[in-house]
Design an enzyme around this catalytic site. Structure first.
Site, PDB file in Angstrom:
ATOM      1  N   GLU A  64      -8.571  -4.530  -5.301  1.00 28.18           N
ATOM      2  CA  GLU A  64      -7.990  -3.562  -4.499  1.00 28.18           C
ATOM      3  C   GLU A  64      -9.124  -2.579  -3.818  1.00 28.18           C
ATOM      4  O   GLU A  64      -8.868  -1.900  -2.993  1.00 28.18           O
ATOM      5  CB  GLU A  64      -7.172  -2.861  -5.363  1.00 28.18           C
ATOM      6  CG  GLU A  64      -5.729  -3.753  -5.756  1.00 28.18           C
ATOM      7  CD  GLU A  64      -5.013  -3.746  -4.747  1.00 28.18           C
ATOM      8  OE1 GLU A  64      -4.965  -3.308  -3.667  1.00 28.18           O
ATOM      9  OE2 GLU A  64      -3.785  -4.361  -4.968  1.00 28.18           O
ATOM     10  N   SER A  85       0.856  -1.412  -0.080  1.00 33.09           N
ATOM     11  CA  SER A  85       0.022  -0.101   0.133  1.00 33.09           C
ATOM     12  C   SER A  85       0.698   1.219   0.232  1.00 33.09           C
ATOM     13  O   SER A  85       1.531   1.387  -0.766  1.00 33.09           O
ATOM     14  CB  SER A  85      -1.060  -0.011   1.161  1.00 33.09           C
ATOM     15  OG  SER A  85      -1.949   1.071   1.195  1.00 33.09           O
ATOM     16  N   HIS A 134      -7.474  -5.433  -0.745  1.00 33.05           N
ATOM     17  CA  HIS A 134      -6.332  -4.773  -0.444  1.00 33.05           C
ATOM     18  C   HIS A 134      -5.852  -5.092   0.909  1.00 33.05           C
ATOM     19  O   HIS A 134      -6.557  -5.165   1.713  1.00 33.05           O
ATOM     20  CB  HIS A 134      -6.438  -3.127  -0.443  1.00 33.05           C
ATOM     21  CG  HIS A 134      -5.317  -2.262  -0.457  1.00 33.05           C
ATOM     22  ND1 HIS A 134      -4.432  -1.859  -1.405  1.00 33.05           N
ATOM     23  CD2 HIS A 134      -5.030  -1.593   0.906  1.00 33.05           C
ATOM     24  CE1 HIS A 134      -3.675  -1.255  -1.077  1.00 33.05           C
ATOM     25  NE2 HIS A 134      -3.927  -0.836   0.218  1.00 33.05           N
TER      26      HIS A 134
END
Length: 521
Positions: A337, A214, A430
């Site tokens: 995501e 991330s 994610h």
């Protein structure tokens, strides 16, 4: 949706704030850094040093300034407990990952090595950069524990860096007392510390792999792009990085306007109020900026790294010019995501906002193609697919295309949906891959997944990461089928799923629609 969030919060509570394990001994853990000697401890067959200062505390005159070296010390510094975590400017679902105090004095790093490793072991080094949307995160998160890598013959390092307004908001246009990319400077300084000191812990400073997820994955892209980071590492793994998040002056000014509006400060006349304002007093304004930015300016990135002398170009542009020449990379994304960001309320809420986003950026002529790309999807799914494609996939492909000319490049997509996010309709969300890549098994998404399945995926993904760290190639024990190198023509991509596979150019249609659309530049 409320019931789903409640379930997720309960599961997160079970996994958060795990206490630090007890030390077994501190025998043979003296290490001499260039700033002074440190002593750690041994636990479960791993030597560990926690809370080593790698920079001067960024307080007082150093607030809003780039990283400075630490002061040397006399005697032996006991490094047996994590240092303070950074001031947190985001709290996902109201929970914390550790009970450590948050402080501006937070620039500490942690090292794990095999118990049997001597100072001349010359082991490969793995440096982890945590995520957290540039607003939260800490090296003391149990999910980032380095013991598993150490037991597999790798020296593991992670570190704290400044987040939120103290680390990533750019106020440099308001006066020379404020410097840009303070958090980026922390990341570069940590890598310089590794270069200069890791041999004392049994690591090879010429065999360093950086990795992150991330905002940490974006940090990896930024290190690949920064002239100041050149030569500090030889390999890199970027998990779900937002490589397009090197903000333009326009984007900075849009985010700053929202921040100062909520803070009640006129930056043109009263900017110096930030110099001695309690750091916690900026929390509400930062939280407001995260939520209000996407509402006013659909598709805008949250405050993060900016274009300056440390990052003069977008990562794919810098890589295309050879800034990371000779660095082997693994780059990848997760299939879903966007779902977690929808849960956090950080996406365009409807198609009207998407069209506004495109019109506001001078790309109204792309509306028909973008609309057609997502015509088969409805509601939230349409928004989450679009967000994942635009924010994560497209610029990753650009970066992979660019770097494959200058270093061996491997690309993956993580498609496996653990049971809990599957129940929450989050899919292969994610961050879901972190604990399988790091072999920490501490991510709350995996709490309901059978242990045997977790073990299989960990053997595959962690095995690939270990192989890459040691050899520069992910192939080897635990990886089947073979993972081919990436090239811009075939774009072969390794798929981690129930059964692993390889696909050619899986993002081609998405890439062709989005590749020339730039937002708020």
């Amino acid at each position: 949706m409320k019931n789903r969030i409640l379930i997720l919060v309960v599961m997160l509570l079970c996994a958060c704030a795990r206490p630090i394990s007890q030390h077994e001994s501190s025998t043979d853990t003296l290490a001499a850094t260039k700033y002074g000697e440190v002593q750690g401890f041994v636990a479960s067959g791993v030597k560990t040093w926690l809370g080593i200062p790698y920079a001067a505390p960024p307080v007082g005159e150093l607030r809003f300034r780039r990283n400075q070296p630490p002061q040397p010390w006399q005697g032996v510094k006991k490094c047996v407990a994590f240092g303070n975590k950074p001031i947190q400017y985001m709290n996902m679902f109201g929970l914390e990952r550790s009970r450590l105090p948050a402080s501006e004095d937070c620039l500490y790093l942690n090292v794990w090595t095999p118990q049997t490793a001597g100072r001349d072991a010359n082991l490969p080094v793995f440096v982890w950069i945590y995520g957290g949307a540039y607003h939260m995160g800490e090296g003391s998160d149990p999910m980032y524990d380095g013991a598993s890598f150490a037991r597999d013959g790798v020296v593991f390092v992670n570190f704290n860096y400044r987040v939120g307004p103290l680390g990533f908001y750019d106020f440099s246009m308001y006066g020379s007392r404020f410097e840009s990319n303070c958090g980026v400077s922390d990341q570069i300084a940590a890598l310089r510390w590794v270069r200069d000191n890791i041999a004392a812990f049994g690591g090879d400073p010429n065999n360093v792999t950086i990795a992150g997820e991330s905002a940490g994955g974006t940090g990896v892209y930024n290190m690949l792009a920064s002239p100041a980071a050149r030569g500090l590492f030889q390999k890199a793994i970027a998990e779900s990085g937002v490589t397009g998040n090197t903000e333009s002056r326009r984007m900075v000014e849009m985010n700053n306007a929202i921040f100062f509006e909520k803070l009640g400060v006129n930056p043109r006349t009263d900017i110096n109020k930030l110099l001695d304002m309690p750091a916690q007093d900026m929390l509400a304004a930062a939280a407001y900026t995260l939520k209000e930015g996407p509402r006013r300016h659909p598709g805008i990135f949250m405050p993060g790294p900016v274009k300056d002398d440390l990052l003069p170009l977008h990562p794919w542009e810098a890589m295309a010019q050879g800034n990371a020449r000779g660095v082997n990379v693994i780059l990848g994304t997760n299939r879903n995501e966007g779902t977690l960001f929808a849960l956090l309320g950080l996406l365009p809420k409807d198609w009207g906002q998407v069209e506004k986003m495109l019109r506001d950026n001078g790309t109204a002529d792309s509306i028909p193609a973008v609309t057609d790309l997502y015509a088969a999807e409805n509601g939230t799914k349409k928004m989450t697919s679009l967000a994942g494609d635009r924010a994560f996939v497209v610029d990753m492909v650009k970066s992979a295309d660019a770097q494959s000319v200058f270093g061996n490049t491997y690309v993956y997509r993580f498609d496996y949906a653990p049971l809990l996010p599957g129940l929450l309709a989050l899919g292969a969300a994610h961050s879901a891959e972190i604990s399988t890549a790091l072999a920490t098994n501490d991510h709350p998404f995996w709490l309901l997944t059978p242990a045997a399945r977790r073990k299989e995926l960990t053997q595959a993904m962690h095995g690939a990461w270990l192989n890459f760290v040691k050899t520069g190639n992910p192939n080897g024990p635990g990886v089947s089928p073979a993972w081919p190198q990436y090239d811009p023509e075939r774009r072969l991509t390794y798929i981690f799923d129930q059964s692993n596979s390889v696909e050619a150019n899986p993002h081609n249609r998405v890439y062709e629609v989005w590749k020339d659309i730039q937002l708020y530049q």
